[in-house]
Design an enzyme around this catalytic site. Sequence first.
Site, PDB file in Angstrom:
ATOM      1  N   ASP A   1      23.685   5.018 -32.254  1.00 48.97           N
ATOM      2  CA  ASP A   1      22.740   5.855 -31.526  1.00 48.97           C
ATOM      3  C   ASP A   1      23.473   6.455 -30.336  1.00 48.97           C
ATOM      4  OD1 ASP A   1      22.687   3.609 -29.796  1.00 48.97           O
ATOM      5  OD2 ASP A   1      20.653   3.040 -30.343  1.00 48.97           O
TER       6      ASP A   1
ATOM      7  N   GLU B   1      29.113  -9.905 -31.758  1.00 48.45           N
ATOM      8  CA  GLU B   1      29.394  -9.798 -30.323  1.00 48.45           C
ATOM      9  C   GLU B   1      30.047 -11.054 -29.732  1.00 48.45           C
ATOM     10  OE1 GLU B   1      25.623  -8.515 -28.689  1.00 48.45           O
ATOM     11  OE2 GLU B   1      25.540  -6.787 -30.006  1.00 48.45           O
TER      12      GLU B   1
ATOM     13  N   HIS C   1      26.910   2.187 -30.187  1.00 49.57           N
ATOM     14  CA  HIS C   1      25.860   2.535 -29.229  1.00 49.57           C
ATOM     15  C   HIS C   1      26.520   3.389 -28.144  1.00 49.57           C
ATOM     16  CE1 HIS C   1      22.805  -0.015 -30.941  1.00 49.57           C
ATOM     17  NE2 HIS C   1      23.647  -1.035 -30.960  1.00 49.57           N
TER      18      HIS C   1
ATOM     19  N   ASN D   1      30.866  -8.074 -36.247  1.00 46.92           N
ATOM     20  CA  ASN D   1      30.187  -6.871 -35.742  1.00 46.92           C
ATOM     21  C   ASN D   1      30.227  -6.880 -34.214  1.00 46.92           C
ATOM     22  OD1 ASN D   1      28.395  -4.558 -36.292  1.00 46.92           O
ATOM     23  ND2 ASN D   1      26.734  -5.779 -35.445  1.00 46.92           N
TER      24      ASN D   1
ATOM     25  N   GLU E   1      25.288   0.496 -36.067  1.00 46.91           N
ATOM     26  CA  GLU E   1      24.111   0.603 -35.177  1.00 46.91           C
ATOM     27  C   GLU E   1      24.147   1.908 -34.374  1.00 46.91           C
ATOM     28  OE1 GLU E   1      23.573  -2.953 -32.791  1.00 46.91           O
ATOM     29  OE2 GLU E   1      24.224  -4.261 -34.415  1.00 46.91           O
TER      30      GLU E   1
HETATM   31  O1  9MR Z   1      17.077  -3.395 -31.160  1.00 42.40           O
HETATM   32  C1  9MR Z   1      17.015  -4.784 -30.909  1.00 42.40           C
HETATM   33  C2  9MR Z   1      15.883  -5.078 -29.928  1.00 42.40           C
HETATM   34  O2  9MR Z   1      14.626  -4.789 -30.523  1.00 42.40           O
HETATM   35  C3  9MR Z   1      15.943  -6.523 -29.491  1.00 42.40           C
HETATM   36  O3  9MR Z   1      14.977  -6.754 -28.484  1.00 42.40           O
HETATM   37  C4  9MR Z   1      17.336  -6.844 -28.989  1.00 42.40           C
HETATM   38  C5  9MR Z   1      17.446  -8.283 -28.554  1.00 42.40           C
HETATM   39  O4  9MR Z   1      18.585  -8.514 -27.854  1.00 42.40           O
HETATM   40  O5  9MR Z   1      18.297  -6.586 -30.014  1.00 42.40           O
HETATM   41  C6  9MR Z   1      18.345  -5.248 -30.356  1.00 42.40           C
HETATM   42  O6  9MR Z   1      19.346  -5.013 -31.315  1.00 42.40           O
HETATM   43  C7  9MR Z   1      20.687  -5.296 -30.919  1.00 42.40           C
HETATM   44  C8  9MR Z   1      21.412  -5.765 -32.142  1.00 42.40           C
HETATM   45  O7  9MR Z   1      20.747  -6.842 -32.742  1.00 42.40           O
HETATM   46  C9  9MR Z   1      22.844  -6.144 -31.810  1.00 42.40           C
HETATM   47  N1  9MR Z   1      23.541  -5.071 -31.136  1.00 42.40           N
HETATM   48  C10 9MR Z   1      22.844  -4.469 -30.007  1.00 42.40           C
HETATM   49  C11 9MR Z   1      21.430  -4.065 -30.391  1.00 42.40           C
HETATM   50  C12 9MR Z   1      20.722  -3.372 -29.228  1.00 42.40           C
HETATM   51  O8  9MR Z   1      20.560  -4.255 -28.173  1.00 42.40           O
END
Ligand code: 9MR
Length: 338
Positions: free
Chosen positions: A263, A155, A232, A196, A261
Site C-alpha cells: 500500500d 518481522e 508499506h 516476511n 502487503e
Molecule cells: O492490517 C492489520 C490490522 O488490522 C491489525 O490491527 C494489525 C495488528 O498489528 O496488523 C495489521 O496487519 C499488519 C500485518 O499483519 C503485518 N505487517 C504490517 C501490517 C500492518 O500493520
Amino acid sequence: MLRRIPKKRALAAVAAVMGIAVWQAPSASASVPLQYTTHRYVGSAVAAQYLASEPDYRAVLTREFDNVTPENEMKWGTVEAVRGQPDWSGADAIVEYAQRTHKTVRGHTLVWHSQLPDWVSALPAAELRQVLRDHITTEVKRYKGKIRAWDVVNEIFNEDGTRRDTVFHQKLGDGFVADVFRWAHAADPAAKLYINDYNIEGINPKSDAVYDLVKTLRRQGVPIDGVGIQAHLSIQYGFPAQFRENLTRFAKLGVQTAITEADVRIPTPPDAAKLATQADYFGRLWDGCHAVSRCVEFTTWGFTDRHSWVPDVFPGEGAACLFDENLHPKPAYFRINP
Ligand code: 9MR
C-alpha cells in the site's frame, strides 16, 4: 509461477472457440480485471467480516484478484486468544471463499511478536517451544493443500539488521527460526514457506540481514522457499532505493519473492498530484516484480480505502489503496492495469 498460463489470452481463446462474448467490466474500471493481466498471483488482504457483510466489497475482490491473504484471521491472537479455545471461524470462512472462487490463499502469519496472546508470552521456554510447535502443526495441517504460501515468520529483524527482541528470541534463541520452518514443512510439504518483513524493499541493513539469514538457512537445508516483501510505502519518504537489485539478489539465492502487503499512503486529503505519485510508486512495485521471474506474487494490504489499517496507525495519512472508499479504481489502478 511459470506453470501458470496467461489467463487473459487463454480466456479470450476459449471464448472465441465457444463463440461467446467476453465479460465486460463496468465502465468505471479497466476492461480486463487485474487478475487476468499478469502471470503473477495478484492478491489482496481480506477481512472475513466485510466479506460476509458487504456484497460490493466481495464483488470487487472476486472480480479483480486471484489470491487472498487473511488480514487478521489466521494470527495466533485470533485463532487461540484463550488457551485451549480455538476459533477458526474467520480463517475457515476466507479459505472456503477462496476455494469457491478459485483463488489461492497466502497464510498470514504463524509466528509474530504482535497479536500474540498474553498466555503464550508468559510460558517458560520449554513449554513455549512445545506450544509453538503444536500451534504451527495444528494450523498448517488444518488448511493443508489449501494454502499456496505461508508467512511462517513475520518481522523478526530491527531496522539495523539485528534480531528483534521478542519472546521467541529471548526464550528459544536464534535457532527458533529454523525449527519453525521445519515444523511447518512437516505439516504441509507442498506449501511455499516464507519469511516476511517491511522496509526490506530496497537494499539496506534490514534486507541485508534477511538475505544473510535466508542464505544460511538454505545452506543448512532448512525448507525456506521465499521472501515476503511487505511494501508499506509512503509518498513522503521516496521510493525505496535498489528495489529491483534487491529482488534479483534474492532470486539468485534460489528463493521466490512476493510483494505481500503493498500500500502507498499519502498525506490526506488526496489530490491529483499526490495520487499521481502514488500511482508511480505502485507502478514501480508492479514493474519491478514483473522484471524478475522469481517474483511470483503482487498482493496489496486491502484494496479499498474504505477499510485500511493506515489512518488508525498514521494519523493524517491514508488513501493508500488501489480503490477509493466507493470502490472506484484510482490512478494507481490504471497505472498497473491501463
Ligand atoms: O492490517 C492489520 C490490522 O488490522 C491489525 O490491527 C494489525 C495488528 O498489528 O496488523 C495489521 O496487519 C499488519 C500485518 O499483519 C503485518 N505487517 C504490517 C501490517 C500492518 O500493520
